[in-house]
Design a protein around this motif. Structure first.
Motif, PDB file in Angstrom:
ATOM      1  N   VAL A  49       0.863  -1.183   0.000  1.00  0.00           N
ATOM      2  CA  VAL A  49       0.000   0.000   0.000  1.00  0.00           C
ATOM      3  C   VAL A  49       0.895   1.228   0.000  1.00  0.00           C
ATOM      4  N   GLN A  50       0.546   2.198  -0.822  1.00  0.00           N
ATOM      5  CA  GLN A  50       1.310   3.439  -0.882  1.00  0.00           C
ATOM      6  C   GLN A  50       0.389   4.626  -0.638  1.00  0.00           C
ATOM      7  N   LEU A  51       0.888   5.564   0.130  1.00  0.00           N
ATOM      8  CA  LEU A  51       0.205   6.837   0.315  1.00  0.00           C
ATOM      9  C   LEU A  51       1.035   7.896  -0.390  1.00  0.00           C
ATOM     10  N   ARG A  52       0.365   8.763  -1.115  1.00  0.00           N
ATOM     11  CA  ARG A  52       1.071   9.836  -1.827  1.00  0.00           C
ATOM     12  C   ARG A  52       0.585  11.184  -1.339  1.00  0.00           C
ATOM     13  N   VAL A  53       1.551  12.060  -1.129  1.00  0.00           N
ATOM     14  CA  VAL A  53       1.252  13.456  -0.812  1.00  0.00           C
ATOM     15  C   VAL A  53       1.708  14.240  -2.036  1.00  0.00           C
ATOM     16  N   MET A  54       0.738  14.835  -2.721  1.00  0.00           N
ATOM     17  CA  MET A  54       1.053  15.552  -3.952  1.00  0.00           C
ATOM     18  C   MET A  54       0.328  16.891  -3.944  1.00  0.00           C
ATOM     19  N   THR A  55       1.099  17.945  -4.221  1.00  0.00           N
ATOM     20  CA  THR A  55       0.513  19.282  -4.276  1.00  0.00           C
ATOM     21  C   THR A  55       1.426  20.201  -5.078  1.00  0.00           C
ATOM     22  N   PRO A  56       0.849  21.186  -5.750  1.00  0.00           N
ATOM     23  CA  PRO A  56       1.691  22.157  -6.451  1.00  0.00           C
ATOM     24  C   PRO A  56       2.356  23.139  -5.488  1.00  0.00           C
ATOM     25  N   ASP A  57       1.865  23.213  -4.241  1.00  0.00           N
ATOM     26  CA  ASP A  57       2.410  24.122  -3.236  1.00  0.00           C
ATOM     27  C   ASP A  57       3.342  23.330  -2.309  1.00  0.00           C
ATOM     28  N   LYS A  58       4.642  23.403  -2.567  1.00  0.00           N
ATOM     29  CA  LYS A  58       5.618  22.604  -1.827  1.00  0.00           C
ATOM     30  C   LYS A  58       5.574  22.876  -0.324  1.00  0.00           C
TER      31      LYS A  58
END
Length: 94
Positions: free
Chosen positions: A2-11
């Motif tokens: 299982v993978q969780l991803r944190v993705m956002t254009p605002d670093k």
């Protein structure tokens, strides 16, 4: 896996969320969490992946109940009561 991803254009915002999320996941004794792995991408922002696994088989605690054993039921597969198996009758001798 299982993978969780944190993705956002605002670093900056992504790092703030990760700073709260990661300690919560690591404090959970039922989970094992990897260190964040940054993913490459074009442009600014944040893309991080975490591998998450169950920590192991949960421990089951059973309290002993003193009393007659007759009230207890053995179970077979799937929790259904176990059935006595009978042998088929032998053919008559001849």
């Amino acid at each position: 896996m299982v993978q969780l991803r944190v993705m956002t254009p605002d670093k900056e915002r992504g790092e703030d969320v990760l700073a709260v999320l990661l300690p919560l996941l690591q404090a959970c004794t039922a989970l094992r969490v990897s260190e964040p792995t940054p993913l490459t991408h074009r442009g600014d922002g944040l893309r991080v992946v975490l591998d998450v696994q169950l920590a192991g088989v949960p421990t089951v605690r059973v309290e002993r109940e003193d009393g007659p054993a007759a009230g207890r039921t053995r179970t077979g597969r799937g929790g259904a009561p176990a059935r006595r198996q009978r042998r088929p009758a032998l053919p008559p001798g001849g």
